[in-house]
Design an enzyme around this catalytic site. Structure first.
Site: not given
Ligand code: NI
Length: 271
Positions: A16, A35, A41, A43, A125
């Site tokens: 995301h 972010c 990146h 998760h 997350e």
């Molecule tokens: Ni993230």
């Protein structure tokens, strides 16, 4: 008849990126930090789905776990090993934060009546950050996990040495002993539509660091001016930590504080 709750966990991986299309680069960078980096990146998300209902008298089940697992795998096809901004239709006009992903997953799952009555979605997350949603607008929750190590010794001022030893056992030794405390802070509130966040996590981290971690990490709890003379049990400590944090949140409402003293002992307080 009281209902039974059943929780199933399932993992998926996704990429995301946080970017508000109407904002310039500086404003996006200030709001989202790393972010905002292109192209995004990823998760390893852990999804926890809780359903509630009566156990069927014939099967003994609230919902057949095989059915629940099949539905979860089916709906996660759309998310697993995908870029949430680019490959799914859900995040064109909302940021794929943990809070927003939890809300989207709730909507997708609530449309599948065969899994029974959906009660709660919790999405991790990573092990330190999770969001939960119970289907009530403006009442998402975010939980952040923190650590501190501290010494203490249980003793009651009103008791004799012998009585203290009998009551607290090893926890009333000749000196103090210590624990790796794990603190879980849950904030509840509405998700800000422009950031997709319920609370600014770095601001929450700063509040917890200033009010709790800096004060107690690698310290003797019994020497804290406000704890001196009080029994530093998990029960007393979790309430004290609540009082320290409840008025210092950057946003939202403190919903609960959880405190693990050891891996075998967990205390929770909801104000
Ligand atoms: Ni993230």
């Amino acid at each position: 008849m009281p209902e039974v709750r059943l929780t199933k966990r399932i993992e998926f991986a996704a990429a995301h990126r946080y970017c508000h299309a109407a904002w310039d680069e500086a404003r996006n960078r200030a709001a989202f930090g790393a972010c905002f980096n292109e192209p995004g990146h990823g998760h390893n998300y852990m999804l926890e789905v809780t359903v509630a209902g009566q156990a069927d008298p014939q099967t003994g089940m609230v919902v057949n776990l095989y059915d629940l697992k099949r539905v979860l795998k089916e709906i996660l096809e759309e998310f697993d090993h995908k870029h949430l901004n680019l490959d799914t239709p859900y995040f064109r006009d909302r940021i794929p934060t943990t809070e927003n992903i939890a809300v989207v997953l709730w909507r997708v799952l609530a449309a599948r009546p065969e899994i029974g009555r959906l009660e709660r979605i919790r999405l991790y997350e990573d092990e330190d950050l999770s969001a939960e949603f119970l289907g009530i607008d403006n009442q998402a929750g975010v939980t952040k996990r923190y650590h501190f190590s501290a010494a203490h010794r249980l003793q009651s001022q009103g008791l004799s040495e012998e009585q203290n030893r009998r009551l607290f056992g090893k926890c009333h030794g000749h000196g103090s002993h210590g624990h790796n405390y794990v603190l879980h802070v849950t904030v509840q509130g509405g998700v800000d539509p422009s950031t997709g966040m319920l609370v600014d996590i770095p601001a929450l981290d700063r509040a917890v660091a200033e009010r709790i971690l800096r004060r107690f990490d690698h310290q003797d709890l019994d020497r804290d001016p406000e704890l001196a003379g009080r029994i530093t049990s998990g029960e007393n400590l979790v309430r004290f930590l609540w009082d320290l944090l409840v008025k210092g949140l950057p946003a939202g409402r403190l919903e609960r504080i959880g405190l693990s003293e050891t891996r075998g002992a967990y205390y929770e307080y909801r104000g």
